[in-house]
Structures are given as structure tokens and as C-alpha cells.
Write an enzyme that holds these catalytic residues in place. Sequence first.
Site, mmCIF file in Angstrom:
data_model
loop_
_atom_site.group_PDB
_atom_site.id
_atom_site.type_symbol
_atom_site.label_atom_id
_atom_site.label_comp_id
_atom_site.label_asym_id
_atom_site.label_seq_id
_atom_site.Cartn_x
_atom_site.Cartn_y
_atom_site.Cartn_z
ATOM 1 N N ARG A 1 31.448 44.715 13.570
ATOM 2 C CA ARG A 1 31.800 43.309 13.362
ATOM 3 C C ARG A 1 30.738 42.487 14.098
ATOM 4 O O ARG A 1 30.879 42.146 15.273
ATOM 5 C CB ARG A 1 33.209 43.030 13.898
ATOM 6 N N THR B 1 0.853 -1.183 0.000
ATOM 7 C CA THR B 1 0.000 0.000 0.000
ATOM 8 C C THR B 1 0.893 1.238 0.000
ATOM 9 O O THR B 1 2.097 1.143 0.285
ATOM 10 C CB THR B 1 -0.948 0.010 1.213
ATOM 11 N N SER C 1 27.600 46.073 8.559
ATOM 12 C CA SER C 1 26.482 46.997 8.359
ATOM 13 C C SER C 1 26.649 47.732 7.039
ATOM 14 O O SER C 1 27.761 48.001 6.589
ATOM 15 C CB SER C 1 26.432 48.006 9.516
ATOM 16 N N HIS D 1 20.913 34.769 36.517
ATOM 17 C CA HIS D 1 19.902 35.815 36.334
ATOM 18 C C HIS D 1 20.461 37.017 35.570
ATOM 19 O O HIS D 1 20.034 38.156 35.769
ATOM 20 C CB HIS D 1 19.299 36.263 37.675
#
Length: 455
Positions: free
Chosen positions: A285, A107, A278, A155
Amino acid sequence: MSVSVFDMTTMQHLWSTPELREIFCETNRLQKWLDFEAALAKVQARLGLIPQAAADEIVAACRIETIDLEAVAADVRRIKHTLVPLLKQVQKNLSKDGAEYLHYGATTQDVVDTGLILQLKEADAIFRRDLAAVGRELARLAGEHRDTVMVGRTHGVQALPITFGHKCAIWLDELSRHARRLDECAPRVFVCMVVGAVGSQASYGPRAHEIEKGVAEELGLGATDISWAPSRDRVAEYVTLLAMIAGTLSKIGNELFNMQRNEFAEVEEGFTEGKLGSSTMPHKRNPVAAENVAMLSRSVRYNAAMMLEAMVQEHERDGIAWKSEWKSVPETCLVTGAILFQAAGLLKGLRVNQDAMARNVDMMKGYLLSERVMLELGDKVGKNTAHEWLYEASMSGIEKGLSFADALRAHHEVADVFTDEEIEKLTEPSRYLGAVGESIDRVLARETGAAWLAA
């Protein structure tokens, strides 16, 4: 026309690798279906269930290069079935007698599921190889920076001193568990599907299990005790494991992304000539490798959720849930492959700035060692009293801009307990690393020569 990040010439390298695209391309997918049909015919002929001549014809015809894919696609749209058009193309290359025995007793789900598992097994070898590459880089970094003191943060803020090697060894330890999980799940996942329409194997006759074992052996897979057509836990387990691997690598990428912030500057990914940060700020960097590793796993985690949904099947077969695998499984494998490949490159080229790590350790002027002083002082005057005195000394010292050592000297009760020399030793970060070194050594000793790292 390219419409996906996986096939766009300018984007595909960010989301996949050539090897994984080859494994999950359409031609390989269909070839895996044909591999099932060829294996089934060979086994059935060997058992005397179909003529050997028919099996030989089928095996010879089950090659993707003989298939007109455009014709297959047109027929799929016309008859709304994914497999039958492919079988019709194969039958064109068979004699009338040979065509009668193609797909004999099978099948569609037998073919498609087994094909998917064959693709996963091919991908698994690449995942293991690249997981080992990541592991080896982490082992190298853990050893090289066993004693490189840095700030441990909880944290998001400074907590206690650790070493960079300790951080890397924890990541290595986690990856080693994923490697073992890959080993453990392989016998469950890499199995064939030879069960027929509703999983009863009725269409295969009284020798059904012999056929299944034979097909499994031909394809290098395992046989099962009962149908798994409506039990999608095998595929879900593997995809979920890939999501866990991706999650670990995303954590590493995210951590290295944060450690590259100018304010930390503790690491920097490798810089190559011409790398641009950019279009308007020439000085930048950017940590593009780290952020890409961190980003990619999100899609893998969501695909894992889709696979958990696909476990909810209706009756003995369900196309609603089943077909969602056709999207989520290849995507998961493509992206996981990209994450592993990029993570290995990121770690290999990583620059560790030990001076910046030392500078950040000193940023709090010794207050990082408050726990150590409290425990030492507690042995002499009691823990609660020690906590109270050190709280007073710390708050006063921070307000006045004093170092922790000077704050301790300015607190009369503390100064009466410790000498100046003792205060200097108690506030030296490298003297309060606990079992960091020994922990790293245990992990590296265990993993040195480990099979998964040699993959």
C-alpha cells in the site's frame, strides 16, 4: 498526438487539474489577447480617438470561436510572428474602416503580457480556493490531535516529545503567511501593459495614460506609473511565490511519506478499493499521494529559477528572456494547481495511527526525556554535574538494555536526589510538552474565521 504530461490522457491528472488546463489552454490564451484588443478599442472610442462604429465591430469580432486556429498557426510559422496572424484573422471579420483601427497604437508585448496577467488572475482565484482547502484540513488535524503525543525528530532521529497537532499547526501557520503574500503581491502583479513599442507610450498619443487606466478598468486590472516591459519582477515574484507554496506542500508531502514507512507507521493515506501498490507485490500500500505532492514541487522550483533568469532583460525589450515565460509560467501554474488539489485530498483522507505514535515514543525506553531530567537535576546539583551524571547513567543503561528510569535508579548519585515516584514522572513523555498546546491554541484562535480560509 500527446507529447507532454499535461496533455497525456493517462498522466495529466497527476500534473495538473482540468480547471488549470482550461485557463492555460491555447484558445483561452488567444482569447485573452482578443480581450485586450476589444478593451483597447472600447476605451479609445469612449475617448473619441477612434470611431464608435469601428470599436463596436472590433469588440464583436474579438471572439476565439470566429478564429481559424490552423490558419493562425500556419501564418505564425510562415511570418515568424506570434500575434499578427491572429490579428489578420480578426480583420477578416471587420469592414475596411473597422480593420484600420484594430490594434491601434498597441505593440505585441502590450497584448501578450496583459493576456498572461489575465490568465494568472484567473488561476490565482483557484490557488486561493485550494490553499484554503488545505488550510482547513490542517486546522482540523491540529485541533483533533492537539494532545496526540508523538516523537519529535531532529537530524532524522528521535529528540523530544511533541504532538501531531503541533506539527500540523506549524504547517498551517506557514500556509497562512503564503496567503498573506498572495494578498500583498496582487496589486503589484495584476496590472495591464499599455506602453507601446519601447515603453514610451508615444503611439498612444497625449492621452496615453487615460487609455491605460481605461483598459485596466475594462479588464479588472491595475494601471502602472511607467512601463514594466523590461522589468519582469512582477511575474517573477508571483512564480517565486508559487514555488514557495509548492515548497511548503512538498515538505508536508515528504514528511507524510516518511511517517508512512512501515517502521514508523504513524500515518497512512486514505485507501480506496482497487488501489494497487505493485505489479509484483500484492501486499503493498504505497504512499503515492504523499510522494506525488513531494515530487511535483521540484519542477516548480526550477521554473522559478528560470523566471529569475528572465529578469535579466536587454534594453527596452528582449525576446530571449521574455519568451521563456511562455513555457515556465503556465507549467508552474498547472503543477501548483495539481499540488494544492492533491495535498487537500491527502490531508482529508489521512489516517492517524495514535497507537503507533505512542509505541514510537516508547521505543527509546524513556531516554527521550533526558533533557527534562537534566534540567530538573541541574537545579539541584548544577547543570554540568547533572549532564555528567546523566551521560553516565544513559550510556550504562543503553549498554545494559535498561529503561531510562531504571538507568537513573541504578546511578547512585541520581538515585540519591530523586525518589522512584519522581523518576517515573520525570520520564513520562506527556509531562514534557512545554507550550505545545498553547501554541496550537494561539494559531487556531488566530485562524478561526480568517478570510483566507473561507476562500
